[in-house]
Design an enzyme around this catalytic site. Structure first.
Site, PDB file in Angstrom:
ATOM      1  N   TYR A  79      -7.532 -13.982   5.231  1.00 48.15           N
ATOM      2  CA  TYR A  79      -7.511 -12.632   4.665  1.00 48.15           C
ATOM      3  C   TYR A  79      -8.902 -11.982   4.668  1.00 48.15           C
ATOM      4  O   TYR A  79      -9.902 -12.628   4.324  1.00 48.15           O
ATOM      5  CB  TYR A  79      -6.950 -12.655   3.228  1.00 48.15           C
ATOM      6  N   GLY A  80      -8.956 -10.696   4.949  1.00 44.81           N
ATOM      7  CA  GLY A  80     -10.157  -9.856   5.003  1.00 44.81           C
ATOM      8  C   GLY A  80     -11.398 -10.384   4.308  1.00 44.81           C
ATOM      9  O   GLY A  80     -12.263 -10.988   4.928  1.00 44.81           O
TER      10      GLY A  80
ATOM     11  N   SER B  34      -1.761  -4.316   1.401  1.00 48.39           N
ATOM     12  CA  SER B  34      -1.782  -4.229   2.865  1.00 48.39           C
ATOM     13  C   SER B  34      -2.937  -3.319   3.274  1.00 48.39           C
ATOM     14  O   SER B  34      -3.328  -2.418   2.523  1.00 48.39           O
ATOM     15  CB  SER B  34      -0.446  -3.709   3.389  1.00 48.39           C
ATOM     16  N   ARG B  35      -3.465  -3.555   4.471  1.00 45.73           N
ATOM     17  CA  ARG B  35      -4.738  -2.925   4.841  1.00 45.73           C
ATOM     18  C   ARG B  35      -4.718  -2.424   6.277  1.00 45.73           C
ATOM     19  O   ARG B  35      -3.947  -2.888   7.113  1.00 45.73           O
ATOM     20  CB  ARG B  35      -5.864  -3.970   4.720  1.00 45.73           C
TER      21      ARG B  35
ATOM     22  N   HIS C  20     -21.597  -2.282  -4.002  1.00 47.10           N
ATOM     23  CA  HIS C  20     -20.195  -2.072  -3.656  1.00 47.10           C
ATOM     24  C   HIS C  20     -19.896  -0.578  -3.814  1.00 47.10           C
ATOM     25  O   HIS C  20     -19.264  -0.158  -4.776  1.00 47.10           O
ATOM     26  CB  HIS C  20     -19.337  -2.914  -4.607  1.00 47.10           C
TER      27      HIS C  20
ATOM     28  N   ASN D 224     -10.841   6.570  -0.559  1.00 47.12           N
ATOM     29  CA  ASN D 224     -10.302   7.926  -0.711  1.00 47.12           C
ATOM     30  C   ASN D 224     -11.393   8.940  -1.000  1.00 47.12           C
ATOM     31  O   ASN D 224     -11.398  10.027  -0.420  1.00 47.12           O
ATOM     32  CB  ASN D 224      -9.227   7.951  -1.801  1.00 47.12           C
TER      33      ASN D 224
ATOM     34  N   SER E 232     -12.503  -2.750  -6.696  1.00 46.51           N
ATOM     35  CA  SER E 232     -11.573  -2.845  -5.576  1.00 46.51           C
ATOM     36  C   SER E 232     -10.281  -2.091  -5.888  1.00 46.51           C
ATOM     37  O   SER E 232      -9.725  -2.221  -6.974  1.00 46.51           O
ATOM     38  CB  SER E 232     -11.255  -4.311  -5.288  1.00 46.51           C
TER      39      SER E 232
ATOM     40  N   ASP F 254     -17.378   1.438   1.459  1.00 45.50           N
ATOM     41  CA  ASP F 254     -17.247   0.204   0.665  1.00 45.50           C
ATOM     42  C   ASP F 254     -18.581  -0.410   0.242  1.00 45.50           C
ATOM     43  O   ASP F 254     -18.670  -0.972  -0.842  1.00 45.50           O
ATOM     44  CB  ASP F 254     -16.447  -0.831   1.461  1.00 45.50           C
TER      45      ASP F 254
ATOM     46  N   LYS G 152     -17.942  -8.893   2.252  1.00 42.02           N
ATOM     47  CA  LYS G 152     -18.259  -9.150   0.851  1.00 42.02           C
ATOM     48  C   LYS G 152     -19.195 -10.355   0.704  1.00 42.02           C
ATOM     49  O   LYS G 152     -20.100 -10.360  -0.125  1.00 42.02           O
ATOM     50  CB  LYS G 152     -16.970  -9.347   0.037  1.00 42.02           C
TER      51      LYS G 152
ATOM     52  N   CYS H 112      -9.834   1.077  -6.354  1.00 40.71           N
ATOM     53  CA  CYS H 112      -9.994   2.120  -7.376  1.00 40.71           C
ATOM     54  C   CYS H 112     -10.509   3.426  -6.790  1.00 40.71           C
ATOM     55  O   CYS H 112     -11.023   4.274  -7.520  1.00 40.71           O
ATOM     56  CB  CYS H 112     -10.908   1.634  -8.490  1.00 40.71           C
TER      57      CYS H 112
ATOM     58  N   ARG I 158      -8.237 -11.439  -1.826  1.00 41.75           N
ATOM     59  CA  ARG I 158      -9.341 -12.350  -2.124  1.00 41.75           C
ATOM     60  C   ARG I 158      -8.935 -13.325  -3.228  1.00 41.75           C
ATOM     61  O   ARG I 158      -8.162 -12.994  -4.118  1.00 41.75           O
ATOM     62  CB  ARG I 158     -10.579 -11.567  -2.578  1.00 41.75           C
TER      63      ARG I 158
HETATM   64  P1  GTP Z   1     -11.060  -1.440  -1.845  1.00 43.13           P
HETATM   65  O1  GTP Z   1     -11.043  -1.110  -0.399  1.00 43.13           O
HETATM   66  O2  GTP Z   1     -10.138  -2.520  -2.253  1.00 43.13           O
HETATM   67  O3  GTP Z   1     -12.431  -1.700  -2.369  1.00 43.13           O
HETATM   68  O4  GTP Z   1     -10.440  -0.136  -2.620  1.00 43.13           O
HETATM   69  P2  GTP Z   1     -11.036   1.338  -2.717  1.00 43.13           P
HETATM   70  O5  GTP Z   1     -11.955   1.403  -3.897  1.00 43.13           O
HETATM   71  O6  GTP Z   1     -11.541   1.799  -1.419  1.00 43.13           O
HETATM   72  O7  GTP Z   1      -9.722   2.170  -3.144  1.00 43.13           O
HETATM   73  P3  GTP Z   1      -8.854   3.186  -2.266  1.00 43.13           P
HETATM   74  O8  GTP Z   1      -9.577   4.465  -2.009  1.00 43.13           O
HETATM   75  O9  GTP Z   1      -8.275   2.489  -1.115  1.00 43.13           O
HETATM   76  O10 GTP Z   1      -7.702   3.511  -3.328  1.00 43.13           O
HETATM   77  C1  GTP Z   1      -6.921   2.467  -3.883  1.00 43.13           C
HETATM   78  C2  GTP Z   1      -5.637   3.031  -4.404  1.00 43.13           C
HETATM   79  O11 GTP Z   1      -5.912   4.036  -5.378  1.00 43.13           O
HETATM   80  C3  GTP Z   1      -4.809   3.698  -3.318  1.00 43.13           C
HETATM   81  O12 GTP Z   1      -3.470   3.391  -3.520  1.00 43.13           O
HETATM   82  C4  GTP Z   1      -5.056   5.163  -3.524  1.00 43.13           C
HETATM   83  O13 GTP Z   1      -3.975   5.958  -3.106  1.00 43.13           O
HETATM   84  C5  GTP Z   1      -5.299   5.265  -5.026  1.00 43.13           C
HETATM   85  N1  GTP Z   1      -6.214   6.378  -5.366  1.00 43.13           N
HETATM   86  C6  GTP Z   1      -7.403   6.667  -4.778  1.00 43.13           C
HETATM   87  N2  GTP Z   1      -7.954   7.789  -5.301  1.00 43.13           N
HETATM   88  C7  GTP Z   1      -7.096   8.221  -6.257  1.00 43.13           C
HETATM   89  C8  GTP Z   1      -7.094   9.341  -7.162  1.00 43.13           C
HETATM   90  O14 GTP Z   1      -7.998  10.174  -7.194  1.00 43.13           O
HETATM   91  N3  GTP Z   1      -6.032   9.421  -8.020  1.00 43.13           N
HETATM   92  C9  GTP Z   1      -5.001   8.507  -8.008  1.00 43.13           C
HETATM   93  N4  GTP Z   1      -4.001   8.675  -8.876  1.00 43.13           N
HETATM   94  N5  GTP Z   1      -4.966   7.454  -7.163  1.00 43.13           N
HETATM   95  C10 GTP Z   1      -5.999   7.302  -6.309  1.00 43.13           C
HETATM   96  C1  SPV Z   2     -12.037  -5.360  -1.891  1.00 40.91           C
HETATM   97  O1  SPV Z   2     -11.250  -6.156  -2.424  1.00 40.91           O
HETATM   98  O2  SPV Z   2     -12.961  -4.800  -2.512  1.00 40.91           O
HETATM   99  C2  SPV Z   2     -11.879  -5.029  -0.470  1.00 40.91           C
HETATM  100  C3  SPV Z   2     -11.054  -5.900   0.308  1.00 40.91           C
HETATM  101  O3  SPV Z   2     -12.483  -4.095   0.060  1.00 40.91           O
HETATM  102  S1  SPV Z   2     -11.929  -7.320   0.727  1.00 40.91           S
HETATM  103  O4  SPV Z   2     -12.695  -7.060   1.947  1.00 40.91           O
HETATM  104  O5  SPV Z   2     -10.949  -8.336   0.955  1.00 40.91           O
HETATM  105  O6  SPV Z   2     -12.844  -7.686  -0.328  1.00 40.91           O
HETATM  106 MN    MN Z   3     -11.780   0.691   0.384  1.00 38.74          MN
END
Ligand code: GTP
Ligand code: SPV
Ligand code: MN
Length: 617
Positions: A230-231, A397-398, A259, A287, A281, A306, A239, A283, A91
């Site tokens: 991009y997404g 990458s997604r 969010h 997961n 994002s 999300d 978003k 964070c 973004r």
């Molecule tokens: P967006 O989709 O961008 O909004 O991100 P998100 O909040 O869904 O984060 P996501 O779960 O994709 O995790 C982002 C990164 O943080 C990834 O590389 C994960 O492997 C890492 N991560 C997630 N949970 C943990 C955790 O509990 N500990 C650690 N060390 N890393 C984590």
């Molecule tokens: C984020 O950045 O919080 C995402 C990817 O989930 S995007 O849809 O591009 O905002």
């Molecule tokens: Mn996510």
């Protein structure tokens, strides 16, 4: 509206024509599509009906045009790889605008643009921007079609990749057009990659434009996005609509567009609790949404990863839905040892963007397996080996995958009425200061915790990696109005709940590091240990320690059986250093000052009592 101009003659193809609903509202939709077509001058218009055959044809075209690589169906059936232009990988917050009538309605955290100026910009940028391309008309529903908490919209776009992505992330098709024809309100969104084709000009793999411009009109419920494929810049239902525009609708109607991930946690006693969590994002939302508890007896069902739309119900509780139909998740770090649920979800029917390609026609990214394959094609299309000294997959990458493929998706994840919320989590990526978990003392303190989230920058948006920035409610890039008013709205929603039925609020931080730089907490499946404590707090089974920043667990109350964490690390994870927290408070004071009179006094009062408690500590 737009500056007058002469549209080129448009040889519209006959496929995917507009459904023939003979109503004034349908005529309105057709007139709007014609108006956008007159401005952008596409070679053809395709109304997306939402059928499987249509989607298959679209994907075939993308492969034929070299914009998608079909993965080996033996490993990854129905799946594709897209490689973006190296400049179009995240973004672009600096080019994202809120064009509210009054500047103060965008507030200090958004880029504001005067609506008249924005319309002039749109007129210039979009004029002829779809020449030589097909303009797709994509009717979409956020939330199950017709659901009480759902909202609908239309995206026109000249990107077939965006259409395929929207088809995974939302509910697309004629059922939505029918609702529009029947007079349901809808949001207008327009997207162009900004790369018109001259007659005979060959297209590139990932058309885009260096000049990106993403602008939202909260008063008229419109979004225009130019220059990016991009997404978050191109899937406008996500978003742009479900957060920036929807947060404004929510403010006016008394609900919340957040969010947040959404899960159901089932305790060993079989009691179900619903947890929503706002993390910035990259964070950890996706997961945690797919959490596989490492402690026995607990299970987690995925509802959303999300976005959550949350509404006070008649019973005085908050109810939440996930308005999306798919996951647009971060690939790197997703592997068997971290998120096996995601790995299983991605078995097929997935569009990958900017991951690496294996010689056998499957995909790979850092963290998928412990060891990298000996040879790969990296995300930029170059040969790669483990000695290349650069990541094979882009850090942002997604994967784009239907939510229904998640092996632990809740049976009722599409229930239009949503689920009652028991817990709200606020998280961030903090190497220091913020403990593994802190409980808010009440709703107002919870709003203070949300309002003061700060987090280290990730690859999900442009900017310097690791730099600490404020990201209140993880909504900094996504709130469509003045963030001070948004804080006040949260306080007001809390007052509308039955006093004993508001969700309990907790702050979590999986990312605290030791002096040696390593993460102190194992995270991922072990985050269930934190959830376990939170649920036992709610059930009144365990007491907490009052600290200046909120309620902390007693380490002996955490279920740490089998956890790979030392006593010293645990003590560091919960260490509250009053001096460091006074500096946090100083920084919060500066941050709050940016909102001027819009800052609710209750938040200043929270800050004052934090300082008082810190002084006494
Ligand atoms: P967006 O989709 O961008 O909004 O991100 P998100 O909040 O869904 O984060 P996501 O779960 O994709 O995790 C982002 C990164 O943080 C990834 O590389 C994960 O492997 C890492 N991560 C997630 N949970 C943990 C955790 O509990 N500990 C650690 N060390 N890393 C984590
Ligand atoms: C984020 O950045 O919080 C995402 C990817 O989930 S995007 O849809 O591009 O905002
Ligand atoms: Mn996510």
């Amino acid at each position: 509206t737009f500056a007058p101009h002469t549209p080129a003659a448009m040889p519209l193809r006959s496929f995917g024509t507009a459904p023939a609903y003979d109503t004034p509202a349908m005529a309105d939709l057709v007139a709007w599509v014609d108006e956008i077509a007159a401005l952008t001058q596409p070679a053809a218009i395709h109304w997306v009906g939402g059928s499987r055959a249509e989607n298959d044809a679209l994907l075939r075209t993308l492969v034929d045009e070299g914009k998608l690589i079909k993965l080996n169906p033996e490993w990854r059936p129905g799946s594709y790889l897209a490689r973006s232009h190296p400049s179009d990988v995240a973004r672009t917050e600096s080019r994202t605008f809120i064009a509210s009538e009054k500047e103060e309605d965008a507030g200090p955290t958004n880029n504001w643009e005067d609506p008249a100026e924005a319309r002039a910009q749109i007129g210039e940028l979009f004029e002829g921007s779809m020449r030589g391309r097909t303009m797709y008309v994509v009717p979409f529903s956020m939330g199950p079609v017709g659901g009480a908490l759902s909202h609908i919209g239309v995206q026109v776009t000249d990107s077939a990749y965006a259409v395929a992505s929207i088809g995974i992330m939302t509910r697309v098709g004629d059922a939505v057009t029918r609702q529009i024809a029947e007079g349901a309100p809808w949001v207008r969104t327009v997207h162009s990659v900004g790369a018109p084709l001259a007659p005979g000009q060959t297209d590139v793999e990932w058309p885009c434009n260096d000049n990106k411009y993403i602008v939202h009109f909260p008063e008229t419920l419109e979004v225009y996005s130019f220059g990016s494929g991009y997404g978050g810049n191109a899937i406008l239902a996500k978003k742009c609509f479900a957060l920036r525009i929807a947060s404004v609708i929510a403010r006016d109607e008394g609900w919340l567009a957040e969010h947040m991930l959404l899960i159901r946690v089932v305790s060993p006693e079989g009691k179900a609790y619903h947890v929503a969590g706002a993390f910035p994002s990259a964070c950890g939302k996706t997961n945690l949404a797919m959490l596989r508890p490492t402690i026995p007896g607990w299970s987690v069902e995925t509802l959303g990863d999300d976005i959550a739309w949350i509404r006070p119900g008649e019973d005085g509780r908050l109810r939440a839905i996930n308005p999306e139909a798919g996951f647009f998740g971060v690939a790197p770090g997703t592997g068997e040892s971290t998120n096996v649920t995601a790995v299983e979800t991605l078995w097929g029917n997935t569009i990958f963007t900017n991951v690496a390609l294996r010689p056998d026609g499957d995909v790979w990214w850092e963290g998928l397996t412990d060891e990298a394959p000996a040879e790969l094609i990296d995300w930029e299309g170059n040969a790669w080996t483990p000695d290349s000294g650069r990541p094979a997959a882009h850090p942002n990458s997604r994967f784009t995958v239907p939510a229904a493929q998640c092996p632990q998706i809740a049976d009722d994840w599409e229930s239009p009425d949503g689920v009652p919320l028991d817990v709200i989590l606020f998280g961030g990526r903090r190497a220091t200061n913020v403990p593994l978990v802190v409980e808010a003392t009440d709703w107002t303190h919870g709003v203070f915790l949300g309002a003061t989230i700060s987090s280290e920058r990730t690859a999900a948006a442009e900017g310097t990696l690791g730099e600490l920035r404020r990201d209140p409610f993880a909504m900094l890039p996504f709130c469509g109005y003045n963030m001070g008013d948004y804080f006040a709205h949260w306080l007001k929603v809390g007052r509308s709940l039955r006093f004993d039925r508001a969700p309990r609020v907790f702050q979590v931080n999986w990312f605290r590091r030791g002096a040696d730089g390593r993460f102190l907490w194992p995270g991922f499946g072990d985050n269930s240990r934190v959830i376990d404590w939170i649920i036992r707090r709610i059930e009144g089974k365990v007491t907490a320690i009052e600290s200046p920043i909120g309620r902390l667990p007693r380490i002996e109350d955490l279920n740490l059986e089998g956890a790979d964490v030392t006593q010293a690390d645990l003590e560091e994870l919960f260490d509250v250093d009053p001096q460091a927290w006074q500096r946090e408070a100083d920084s919060t004071e500066e941050f709050f000052a940016t909102f001027g009179a819009k800052l609710p006094p209750a938040l200043n009062a929270e800050l004052a009592s934090l300082r008082y408690r810190l002084q006494k500590a």
